[in-house]
Structures are given as C-alpha cells and as structure tokens.
Motif scaffolding. Sequence first.
Motif, PDB file in Angstrom:
ATOM      1  N   UNK A   1       3.274   9.893  -9.933  1.00 57.63           N
ATOM      2  CA  UNK A   1       2.495  10.082 -11.163  1.00 57.63           C
ATOM      3  C   UNK A   1       1.802  11.441 -11.152  1.00 57.63           C
ATOM      4  N   UNK A   2       1.229  11.834 -10.022  1.00 59.27           N
ATOM      5  CA  UNK A   2       0.554  13.133  -9.921  1.00 59.27           C
ATOM      6  C   UNK A   2       1.565  14.265 -10.126  1.00 59.27           C
ATOM      7  N   UNK A   3       2.747  14.154  -9.535  1.00 56.76           N
ATOM      8  CA  UNK A   3       3.773  15.182  -9.711  1.00 56.76           C
ATOM      9  C   UNK A   3       4.201  15.265 -11.169  1.00 56.76           C
ATOM     10  N   UNK A   4       4.381  14.123 -11.812  1.00 58.87           N
ATOM     11  CA  UNK A   4       4.762  14.121 -13.233  1.00 58.87           C
ATOM     12  C   UNK A   4       3.688  14.785 -14.094  1.00 58.87           C
ATOM     13  N   UNK A   5       2.409  14.521 -13.814  1.00 60.01           N
ATOM     14  CA  UNK A   5       1.326  15.143 -14.579  1.00 60.01           C
ATOM     15  C   UNK A   5       1.304  16.658 -14.379  1.00 60.01           C
ATOM     16  N   UNK A   6       1.563  17.112 -13.158  1.00 63.50           N
ATOM     17  CA  UNK A   6       1.615  18.555 -12.907  1.00 63.50           C
ATOM     18  C   UNK A   6       2.778  19.208 -13.649  1.00 63.50           C
ATOM     19  N   UNK A   7       3.925  18.553 -13.650  1.00 62.44           N
ATOM     20  CA  UNK A   7       5.083  19.092 -14.377  1.00 62.44           C
ATOM     21  C   UNK A   7       4.780  19.166 -15.867  1.00 62.44           C
ATOM     22  N   UNK A   8       4.141  18.145 -16.397  1.00 60.44           N
ATOM     23  CA  UNK A   8       3.793  18.146 -17.819  1.00 60.44           C
ATOM     24  C   UNK A   8       2.830  19.286 -18.141  1.00 60.44           C
ATOM     25  N   UNK A   9       1.851  19.501 -17.291  1.00 60.64           N
ATOM     26  CA  UNK A   9       0.875  20.565 -17.508  1.00 60.64           C
ATOM     27  C   UNK A   9       1.555  21.945 -17.489  1.00 60.64           C
ATOM     28  N   UNK A  10       2.466  22.162 -16.557  1.00 58.76           N
ATOM     29  CA  UNK A  10       3.167  23.442 -16.452  1.00 58.76           C
ATOM     30  C   UNK A  10       4.055  23.670 -17.669  1.00 58.76           C
ATOM     31  N   UNK A  11       4.800  22.647 -18.093  1.00 53.09           N
ATOM     32  CA  UNK A  11       5.673  22.827 -19.253  1.00 53.09           C
ATOM     33  C   UNK A  11       4.882  23.030 -20.538  1.00 53.09           C
ATOM     34  N   UNK A  12       3.723  22.402 -20.662  1.00 56.37           N
ATOM     35  CA  UNK A  12       2.884  22.602 -21.848  1.00 56.37           C
ATOM     36  C   UNK A  12       2.392  24.045 -21.915  1.00 56.37           C
ATOM     37  N   UNK A  13       2.044  24.637 -20.771  1.00 50.45           N
ATOM     38  CA  UNK A  13       1.622  26.037 -20.767  1.00 50.45           C
ATOM     39  C   UNK A  13       2.763  26.952 -21.186  1.00 50.45           C
ATOM     40  N   UNK A  14       3.972  26.658 -20.731  1.00 57.72           N
ATOM     41  CA  UNK A  14       5.125  27.471 -21.117  1.00 57.72           C
ATOM     42  C   UNK A  14       5.405  27.333 -22.607  1.00 57.72           C
ATOM     43  N   UNK A  15       5.271  26.135 -23.135  1.00 57.52           N
ATOM     44  CA  UNK A  15       5.512  25.927 -24.564  1.00 57.52           C
ATOM     45  C   UNK A  15       4.468  26.661 -25.398  1.00 57.52           C
ATOM     46  N   UNK A  16       3.217  26.722 -24.935  1.00 56.58           N
ATOM     47  CA  UNK A  16       2.181  27.463 -25.656  1.00 56.58           C
ATOM     48  C   UNK A  16       2.518  28.944 -25.696  1.00 56.58           C
ATOM     49  N   UNK A  17       3.040  29.479 -24.593  1.00 59.36           N
ATOM     50  CA  UNK A  17       3.414  30.896 -24.548  1.00 59.36           C
ATOM     51  C   UNK A  17       4.570  31.180 -25.497  1.00 59.36           C
ATOM     52  N   UNK A  18       5.502  30.258 -25.620  1.00 57.98           N
ATOM     53  CA  UNK A  18       6.628  30.456 -26.524  1.00 57.98           C
ATOM     54  C   UNK A  18       6.205  30.343 -27.979  1.00 57.98           C
ATOM     55  N   UNK A  19       5.191  29.580 -28.250  1.00 61.53           N
ATOM     56  CA  UNK A  19       4.766  29.366 -29.626  1.00 61.53           C
ATOM     57  C   UNK A  19       4.181  30.631 -30.253  1.00 61.53           C
TER      58      UNK A  19
ATOM     59  N   UNK B   1       0.848  -1.207   0.000  1.00 62.78           N
ATOM     60  CA  UNK B   1       0.000   0.000   0.000  1.00 62.78           C
ATOM     61  C   UNK B   1       0.882   1.256   0.000  1.00 62.78           C
ATOM     62  N   UNK B   2       1.943   1.261   0.788  1.00 65.23           N
ATOM     63  CA  UNK B   2       2.847   2.420   0.830  1.00 65.23           C
ATOM     64  C   UNK B   2       3.525   2.587  -0.530  1.00 65.23           C
ATOM     65  N   UNK B   3       3.953   1.483  -1.134  1.00 71.14           N
ATOM     66  CA  UNK B   3       4.567   1.544  -2.456  1.00 71.14           C
ATOM     67  C   UNK B   3       3.585   2.079  -3.486  1.00 71.14           C
ATOM     68  N   UNK B   4       2.349   1.622  -3.453  1.00 72.24           N
ATOM     69  CA  UNK B   4       1.317   2.095  -4.375  1.00 72.24           C
ATOM     70  C   UNK B   4       1.057   3.594  -4.174  1.00 72.24           C
ATOM     71  N   UNK B   5       1.014   4.048  -2.924  1.00 75.13           N
ATOM     72  CA  UNK B   5       0.796   5.470  -2.637  1.00 75.13           C
ATOM     73  C   UNK B   5       1.968   6.307  -3.165  1.00 75.13           C
ATOM     74  N   UNK B   6       3.191   5.814  -2.987  1.00 80.38           N
ATOM     75  CA  UNK B   6       4.368   6.554  -3.474  1.00 80.38           C
ATOM     76  C   UNK B   6       4.352   6.662  -4.990  1.00 80.38           C
ATOM     77  N   UNK B   7       4.009   5.576  -5.682  1.00 80.84           N
ATOM     78  CA  UNK B   7       3.924   5.603  -7.140  1.00 80.84           C
ATOM     79  C   UNK B   7       2.822   6.566  -7.578  1.00 80.84           C
TER      80      UNK B   7
END
Length: 136
Positions: free
Chosen positions: A20-38, A10-16
């Motif tokens: 995953x949530x942190x990776x999705x947030x990073x992806x969302x932030x970088x996509x917004x920055x890329x849109x601004x640069x475009x 359960x602890x391993x599943x929670x850590x994963x």
Amino acid sequence: MDSNMIQTFVVLLAAVGIIVVIMLLIKKITMKRMENRATVNLNVITKITLQPKNHLFVVRAANKLLVLGVTDNSINILTELEPDFEKTITDKPNDPNVTDVILNKVINSKLKPDPIINNADLSFKNFIKSSIGLNK
C-alpha cells in the motif's frame, strides 16, 4: 490460536502495508508528472496523412498556429499560419479545399533552402566550424 498462525497473519499484514505504501508513492510521483505535463499549451488542430509514416500536423502552440512535418525520425516546423485560419480548419476539418490551402501555404512558405554541400565540406573539422559559427 496457534503462534505460527498469528506470526503468518502479522507477516501478511506487514506485506500488504508495504504494498500500500509503495502504491501511494507511485501515485504521488505520477500525479506530479501529470501536473508538469498539464502546463504545456499544445493542441493538435488537424492531421493530414501524406504517406503511411509521413504526416502534416496543424498545431496551436501557445498563440501560434504551426504546420509541422512529422515522420518516424523527425519533426520539422514547415510554416506558420495566421491565427484566424484555425476557425476555418475546425469548421470544415475534412474539406479538401482546406487541405489544399494548407499544402499551398507550406509550398509557398519562405523556408531557407539547405546550402549545397560539396564533398570537401563533409569533414568533421568543417562540421565543428559550422556548428560554432566559424564557417567561411
């Protein structure tokens, strides 16, 4: 199963899940920055190397064709070229005649020369006056 093994799973599943949530947030932030640069409409047409750290770039910014002087410490607009000159540059990018034409346009451009500065003008007071437009 042993309760320790279930708890570890359960602890391993929670850590994963957290990773995953942190990776999705990073992806969302970088996509917004890329849109601004475009939205920036800037294209490098050609680059002329003068010295290892000094270059001339012909750049199309919006609808203008600009020649930029680029060093490690600064970027300066040297002159503006006619928009139809871009086709000449892109057709013959390595032609020395094109480079000569660009350099001649930079040399013959109507740049404002820097005013001659004497030692009395180097005070901080005079700098502030000239910055806000109160110079003599």
